[in-house]
Write an enzyme that holds these catalytic residues in place. Structure first.
Site, short mmCIF file in Angstrom:
data_model
loop_
_atom_site.label_atom_id
_atom_site.label_comp_id
_atom_site.label_asym_id
_atom_site.label_seq_id
_atom_site.Cartn_x
_atom_site.Cartn_y
_atom_site.Cartn_z
N GLU A 1 34.20 -42.03 -94.19
CA GLU A 1 33.68 -43.38 -94.47
C GLU A 1 33.32 -43.58 -95.93
OE1 GLU A 1 32.92 -41.88 -91.60
OE2 GLU A 1 33.63 -43.31 -90.09
N HIS B 1 26.15 -45.67 -81.16
CA HIS B 1 27.35 -46.52 -81.17
C HIS B 1 27.05 -47.93 -80.67
CE1 HIS B 1 29.34 -42.63 -81.61
NE2 HIS B 1 30.47 -43.25 -81.87
#
Lengths: 335, 326
Positions: free
Chosen positions: B60, B129
């Site tokens: 990321e 999540h």
């Protein structure tokens, strides 16, 4: 010197340019140090005294339009691309004539018109950013390359490893240049790193060549850099270079560098000073002492003059506090 | 006019802008051939090719940093951070790098990019999540932050975000991907920084964002039908810039303010809006503003627990009814 090495060696004209850059970086660094002691530079400065060979050698091997990404220890790399000494010293002093008009300061020197795309003060952050600039060149079919400078300490942060893998997988025209000055801030890099050469010994993990050079010899830097730059420019993908070097001052102005063993600094200053080494080489090559003395005195005059102009300049205008947060020029976050 | 899912609206919005401008490029994990883990980029790889729709490693920092470097040198990248929870592993880029460059360089460096990310709960994915993390971005000067609630708004705000010269964090709600809405044919371009009154009313103002918008509307319908309370629901849509005019004007008219926030309680966007309302229209209020939020806890996975945590239609109805009766 074999033929291959000769092809990437600097011409005498380039060597004189490298010498001038070395002297400019040395004198400006020394001036920044002096201005700090005079309390005219606030905050902090991270000097590259002793490390100028890497900036000078790499900048000479770059082409106009190539992009530089550096760290908070970025004065040398910013200046080596041609950024005005006056504007850099003005920035350190928070003056209106500063490169960023005082909004960035010592750790964020940027001069887009000279290809200096920023000095980044978060370790490792700019390696992925340099990848992105290189991706743009690849996508657009442009011929520029991105060159990203960082210290040995950076090799132990995640972004270093993410960027290397990414750059290799995408075969980007980016060159990563590690300036190994033996210390990550106050701690010997060897004490905190799994391998002896923090960058070069990691290259194989990314399928890259192990490239290690003498950062105190600007010609050696030039040759190694030029080879890597040519490769990147011709579509051959990224390189990771490590240059051995040493900083003559502490990590920052807050650091007296007392952690260094006795005699270490003296050795590097006396025997491994990149400016002295280069000056002697040019004399040995037959360049006249008068030519070098002229460069020395002329540079000294320019740096002195730049410092005086900074001292005379007004402090930066407070009108700019709220400007340039957003593209509309302002900082409004609501209607 | 066609009925479109929120998920397909993402792809349509991206395709609309990619067709217009060859500098618009997509970068992210599994977004190319795989079409995205949420299937929000399906078809774009086939339509625009491998140079414009590129997969990255699970890195990321590399992908967001690369998007920044590309943006500051001339591209208009749209980067996908798969789950918004993962913004935490590249926080440096949207906290220190992307939003501050323009200011720090006295306007020299510009970073016109969009970061798309799947946000929010309801999918039983657990605490790493499922979060709603708009407030992670809202607190940072230099960013723009939007969170659409309908397919129509997805397309229009996506176009506005991509055309905007500033960095925009674009929150797509995971539990809205399968929802459908009417979308007109042709180009759709909206405006950042504009809230929308999605259900007019006169008794109370309910501010909501993303998944909380349809819940607030459903709650308002029940409050009207069952208790005769006529609520105005405003879809905040854009947290930065913030359309305080539309919201304050409604609050002054209805004299009551409720926020419905999916984020955990502390420092949610509603706190900022309540603070602004109290400072600027205190004397128009007939009662204390009330924030309806997820409690200040990590989100649990089990359906019964997650449904209890995130504001429900029932909780909105009960909170508004009790507050209005007091």
């Amino acid at each position: 010197m074999n033929e291959e090495a000769a092809a990437v060696s600097p011409s005498q004209e380039t060597q004189l340019r490298i010498y001038r850059t070395l002297v400019e970086l040395r004198e400006t660094g020394q001036k920044a140090h002096d201005l700090f002691l005079q309390n005219l530079v606030k905050g902090t400065v991270h000097l590259s005294l002793g490390m100028e060979g890497i900036a000078a050698g790499c900048a000479a091997a770059m082409k106009p339009g190539d992009l530089t990404f550096c760290t908070y220890r970025g004065h040398a790399h910013t200046l080596a691309r041609g950024t005005s000494i006056e504007k850099v010293l003005g920035e350190l002093m928070g003056r209106d004539n500063g490169l960023l008009r005082g909004k960035g300061g010592s750790m964020h020197l940027t001069s887009v018109e000279h290809g200096v795309m920023g000095s980044y003060a978060i370790i490792g952050a700019h390696l992925p950013i340099a990848c992105g600039a290189a991706w743009r060149a690849q996508y657009k079919g442009a011929s520029d390359i991105s060159v990203c400078f960082f210290g040995d300490g950076t090799t132990n942060i995640g972004a270093f490893h993410e960027a290397l893998n990414f750059a290799v997988v995408w075969k980007l025209p980016v060159v990563f240049v590690c300036e190994n000055n033996l210390y990550m801030e106050y701690t010997p890099i060897a004490d905190v790193t799994a391998v002896a050469q923090p960058a070069a010994d990691r290259a194989c993990a990314y399928g890259l060549d192990r490239i290690l050079g003498d950062g105190q010899d600007a010609d050696a830097v030039y040759r190694i850099a030029k080879t890597a730059f040519d490769k990147a420019r011709s579509g051959g993908g990224p390189s990771l270079l490590e240059f051995q070097t040493y900083r003559f001052s502490g990590h920052s102005r807050a650091d007296p560098a007392k952690y260094r063993p006795a005699g270490e600094l003296d050795y590097w200053r006396d025997s491994r000073d990149p400016v002295k080494i280069y000056r002697k080489r040019l004399l040995d090559l037959g360049v006249g002492e008068n030519v070098l003395a002229y460069i020395d005195s002329e540079t000294q005059r320019i740096v002195d003059d730049a410092a005086e102009k900074g001292k005379a300049a007004p402090f930066t205008s407070t009108d700019i506090l709220m400007t340039d947060v957003y593209a509309d020029g302002g900082s409004a976050w609501r209607n | 006019m066609a009925e479109l899912t929120y998920r397909d609206a993402v792809a349509r919005g991206l395709a609309q802008e990619m067709s217009r401008d060859s500098d618009v490029v997509l970068i992210g994990e599994d977004i190319a051939k795989a079409g995205g883990v949420f299937k929000a980029t399906v078809g774009l790889y086939d339509q625009f090719g491998p140079l414009r729709v590129r997969d990255t490693p699970i890195s990321e920092q590399a992908l967001l940093g690369a998007a920044m470097g590309a943006a500051m040198t001339g591209l208009k990248p749209v980067a996908e951070i798969m789950f918004s929870d993962f913004l935490a592993v590249c926080f440096d880029y949207f906290a220190n790098e992307i939003p501050k460059s323009r200011y720090m360089t006295n306007g020299q460096v510009k970073v016109p990019l969009v970061v798309r990310t799947g946000n929010g709960g309801g999918s039983r994915f657990g605490a790493q999540h499922s979060q709603s993390v708009e407030n992670w971005c809202m607190m940072i000067p230099g960013l723009k932050v939007v969170a659409p609630s309908t397919p129509y708004d997805v397309i229009g705000l996506m176009a506005a975000a991509i055309r905007d010269p500033d960095p925009v964090i674009f929150f797509e709600h995971k539990s809205l991907y399968a929802t459908k809405g009417e979308v007109p044919d042709g180009e759709i371009v909206d405006q950042l920084g504009v809230a929308k009154v999605v259900r007019p009313g006169k008794d109370a103002t309910i501010l909501a964002l993303a998944l909380m918008v349809p819940r607030a509307i459903a709650a308002a319908d029940r409050l009207q039908a069952e208790y005769g309370i006529n609520c105005e629901v405003i879809d905040v849509r854009s947290l930065l810039p913030l359309d305080t005019k539309t919201m304050l004007s409604s609050i002054s008219r209805t004299s009551r303010l409720f926020t419905v926030e999916e984020n955990p309680r502390l420092c949610g966007w509603g706190a900022e809006l309540v603070s602004i309302a109290v400072e600027e229209c205190f004397y128009d209020l007939d009662g204390p503003p009330v924030r309806i939020t997820t409690p200040h806890i990590p989100l649990p996975s089990a359906a019964v627990l997650e449904d209890l945590a995130i504001p429900s239609v029932e909780r909105i109805v009960e909170t508004v009814r009790k507050s209005m009766a007091a």
